[in-house]
Design an enzyme around this catalytic site. Structure first.
Site, PDB file in Angstrom:
ATOM      1  N   ASP A 309       0.787  -1.353  -0.025  1.00  0.00           N
ATOM      2  CA  ASP A 309      -0.162   0.040   0.081  1.00  0.00           C
ATOM      3  C   ASP A 309       0.578   1.405   0.016  1.00  0.00           C
ATOM      4  O   ASP A 309       0.459   2.306  -0.051  1.00  0.00           O
ATOM      5  CB  ASP A 309      -0.945  -0.211   1.128  1.00  0.00           C
ATOM      6  CG  ASP A 309      -2.000  -1.030   1.061  1.00  0.00           C
ATOM      7  OD1 ASP A 309      -2.228  -1.318   0.123  1.00  0.00           O
ATOM      8  OD2 ASP A 309      -2.952  -1.215   1.959  1.00  0.00           O
ATOM      9  N   ASN A 332      -0.334  -7.663  -8.020  1.00  0.00           N
ATOM     10  CA  ASN A 332      -1.540  -7.576  -7.546  1.00  0.00           C
ATOM     11  C   ASN A 332      -2.046  -6.206  -7.243  1.00  0.00           C
ATOM     12  O   ASN A 332      -3.333  -6.022  -6.602  1.00  0.00           O
ATOM     13  CB  ASN A 332      -1.572  -8.476  -6.174  1.00  0.00           C
ATOM     14  CG  ASN A 332      -1.318  -7.796  -4.831  1.00  0.00           C
ATOM     15  OD1 ASN A 332      -0.563  -6.872  -5.015  1.00  0.00           O
ATOM     16  ND2 ASN A 332      -1.444  -8.485  -3.741  1.00  0.00           N
TER      17      ASN A 332
HETATM   18  O1  LIG Z   1      -5.182  -7.491   5.129  1.00  0.00           O
HETATM   19  C1  LIG Z   1      -5.386  -6.160   5.009  1.00  0.00           C
HETATM   20  O2  LIG Z   1      -5.889  -5.460   5.715  1.00  0.00           O
HETATM   21  C2  LIG Z   1      -4.649  -5.530   3.793  1.00  0.00           C
HETATM   22  C3  LIG Z   1      -4.106  -6.362   2.752  1.00  0.00           C
HETATM   23  C4  LIG Z   1      -3.718  -5.813   1.567  1.00  0.00           C
HETATM   24  O3  LIG Z   1      -4.338  -6.434   0.495  1.00  0.00           O
HETATM   25  P1  LIG Z   1      -3.781  -7.546  -0.324  1.00  0.00           P
HETATM   26  O4  LIG Z   1      -3.541  -8.701   0.400  1.00  0.00           O
HETATM   27  O5  LIG Z   1      -4.979  -7.967  -1.385  1.00  0.00           O
HETATM   28  O6  LIG Z   1      -2.586  -7.173  -1.210  1.00  0.00           O
HETATM   29  C5  LIG Z   1      -3.752  -4.451   1.615  1.00  0.00           C
HETATM   30  O7  LIG Z   1      -3.550  -3.791   0.157  1.00  0.00           O
HETATM   31  C6  LIG Z   1      -4.860  -4.031   1.976  1.00  0.00           C
HETATM   32  O8  LIG Z   1      -5.124  -2.447   1.945  1.00  0.00           O
HETATM   33  C7  LIG Z   1      -5.155  -4.266   3.545  1.00  0.00           C
HETATM   34  C1  LIG Z   2      -6.230  -2.000  -1.149  1.00  0.00           C
HETATM   35  C2  LIG Z   2      -6.627  -1.174  -0.114  1.00  0.00           C
HETATM   36  O1  LIG Z   2      -7.443  -1.682   0.598  1.00  0.00           O
HETATM   37  P1  LIG Z   2      -8.924  -2.861   0.648  1.00  0.00           P
HETATM   38  O2  LIG Z   2      -8.090  -3.820  -0.082  1.00  0.00           O
HETATM   39  O3  LIG Z   2      -9.107  -3.006   2.020  1.00  0.00           O
HETATM   40  O4  LIG Z   2      -9.701  -2.309   0.073  1.00  0.00           O
HETATM   41  C3  LIG Z   2      -5.693  -0.042   0.522  1.00  0.00           C
HETATM   42  O5  LIG Z   2      -6.034   0.450   1.440  1.00  0.00           O
HETATM   43  O6  LIG Z   2      -5.098   0.450  -0.508  1.00  0.00           O
END
Ligand SMILES: O=C(O)C1=C[C@@H](OP(=O)(O)O)[C@@H](O)[C@H](O)C1
Ligand SMILES: C=C(OP(=O)(O)O)C(=O)O
Length: 430
Positions: A309, A332
């Site tokens: 992120d 991803n």
């Molecule tokens: O587990 C979480 O809280 C998150 C996992 C990540 O997603 P991905 O596992 O889909 O990359 C991240 O990008 C998202 O903002 C929050």
């Molecule tokens: C991908 C994000 O969030 P989520 O997957 O929870 O929508 C983010 O916070 O950048």
């Protein structure tokens, strides 16, 4: 609402970092899964935090809050039957609550953001839950999704981790509540692996036992466990802070950000090392990141999956670096609020950046002399695109207008107020 970002040479000041989105969603969930009363101090106030609050309330948790804390009395393993749930645009909230919904007879997750979350794939979690005996109606793996649960089975569970770590996290929250013990095997690959560390940390804090293999691909989860009601304190948020740090890195700056602990399990903590590798003058001590930017950056090569992120903000900083930067292992990013490779690079190019994409890479040919700006940017419903393009706008030659910049409130409603406090020229317009 649109945002006009006017080039700003200097940023100066001190800020408390916003509270972590990922810890807030997790603490709210484990508090709801406990039977007693838990207190969450300094929760994130954002649309995604609100989405989790709304869902656990609808499922029967009692939620009370004041300025600095949320008190949650949970429903344990007995959520209240409800017909519909609305997760807003929050991917993590949808994916985490989907598994908990398997404890209910029938619930539909509505499609509130057809152009953003409505386009994101959830097939891998749906397949895993179906393997546990849960019936699921969906639209090619996308919202709206109806879960017809009741008695999900534990035992041997497989889930692919090649699109999102959230599917695995989701199963790790559900399986301790099942009658049987579970063994979870992650298939293919595990993207955003670092985030699983946050899930395991929160489960342990909630008194849940999970055995994880060193490579985080295999888990043993005893069934019939109880989440313990607890007091939790939410730490500062690295992903949102990454954008503020990038802004400080591309300007002449003297900016201190508090509440960013050095030993945090947030992968995006690595953005401090990324900026250091780009030779941005900074220190990180006692939870304070202090950037004294001189506007000069050096390009580098980075594994973006380590700080998922934070990638967009670091790409924005590298737009002004000397040399060519490469952010690899980021496929991803295509499955987030928008396609964070193609859509994001389209907007960066409009602003004047020299960028290229591969299926799983972002390549940036730096322009230390600055970019033209003077354009309108489409936010693509993505808070991180909005924050990153703001960084570019601060160092452009002409103002940029970011359309629908209010979507920044998904994770960081105070972002523009914080930048203003540092002296950035940013202004809302209808
Ligand atoms: O587990 C979480 O809280 C998150 C996992 C990540 O997603 P991905 O596992 O889909 O990359 C991240 O990008 C998202 O903002 C929050
Ligand atoms: C991908 C994000 O969030 P989520 O997957 O929870 O929508 C983010 O916070 O950048």
């Amino acid at each position: 609402m649109d945002m006009i970002v006017t080039p700003t040479g200097r940023l100066k000041g001190e800020l408390q970092a916003l509270s972590s989105k990922n810890y807030t969603t997790r603490y709210l969930l484990v508090a709801a899964l406990a039977e007693g009363t838990s207190t969450i101090r300094f929760p994130a106030h954002s649309e995604d935090g609100e989405a989790m609050r709304r869902c656990i309330r609808d499922l029967g948790a009692v939620v009370e809050e004041d300025d600095e804390k949320i008190v949650v009395t949970g429903f344990g393993r007995h959520p209240r039957p409800v017909k519909e749930l609305n997760v807003g645009n929050a991917g993590a909230v949808l994916r985490f609550v989907l598994s908990i919904a398997a404890l209910l007879p029938e619930v539909t997750f509505v499609n509130a953001y057809p152009q953003s979350l409505g386009k994101r794939p959830h097939d891998d979690l749906i397949t895993a839950l179906q393997g546990m005996g849960v019936e699921i109606e969906h639209h090619n793996g996308k919202l709206p999704i109806t879960v017809k649960g009741g008695h999900p089975r534990g035992g041997k569970i497989q889930v692919s981790g090649s699109v999102s770590s959230q599917f695995l996290s989701s199963l790790l929250f559900l399986t301790p509540l099942l009658d049987e013990d579970s063994e979870i095997e992650v298939l293919h690959d595990l993207k955003s692996k670092v985030v699983i560390g946050q899930t395991l940390e929160v489960l342990a804090q909630a008194g849940i036992r999970v055995e994880a293999s060193d490579d985080l691909m295999h888990y043993r989860v005893p069934g019939r466990q109880k989440y313990r009601a607890q007091e939790y304190t939410v730490q500062g948020d690295y992903p949102g802070s990454a954008a503020v740090l990038a802004a400080a890195a591309v300007t002449q700056s003297d900016v201190k950000l508090y509440r960013l602990t050095e030993d945090s399990k947030q992968g995006e903590r690595a953005v401090v090392d990324v900026l250091r590798a780009m030779k941005v003058p900074l220190t990180h001590e006692n939870g304070i990141v202090h950037v004294q930017g001189n506007g000069r950056l050096t390009a580098g090569e980075f594994d973006g999956d380590e700080f998922t992120d934070g990638v967009l903000a670091m790409v924005a900083a590298s737009v002004f670096a000397e040399g060519t930067s490469r952010f690899y292992n980021v496929e991803n990013l295509r499955y987030k609020e928008c396609d964070r490779i193609t859509d994001y690079l389209t907007e960066l190019r409009k602003a004047g950046a020299n960028v290229e994409e591969k299926r799983d890479e972002i390549i940036v040919h730096g322009r230390p002399e600055g970019v033209e700006g003077g354009v309108e940017i489409d936010a693509h419903f993505d808070h991180r695109v909005i924050m990153a393009l703001t960084v570019v706008g601060l160092r452009a030659k002409n103002p940029i207008r970011i359309r629908d910049a209010h979507h920044v409130a998904k994770s960081y409603p105070q972002y523009f107020d914080h930048l203003k406090l540092l002296g950035a020229q940013v202004q809302w317009v209808e």
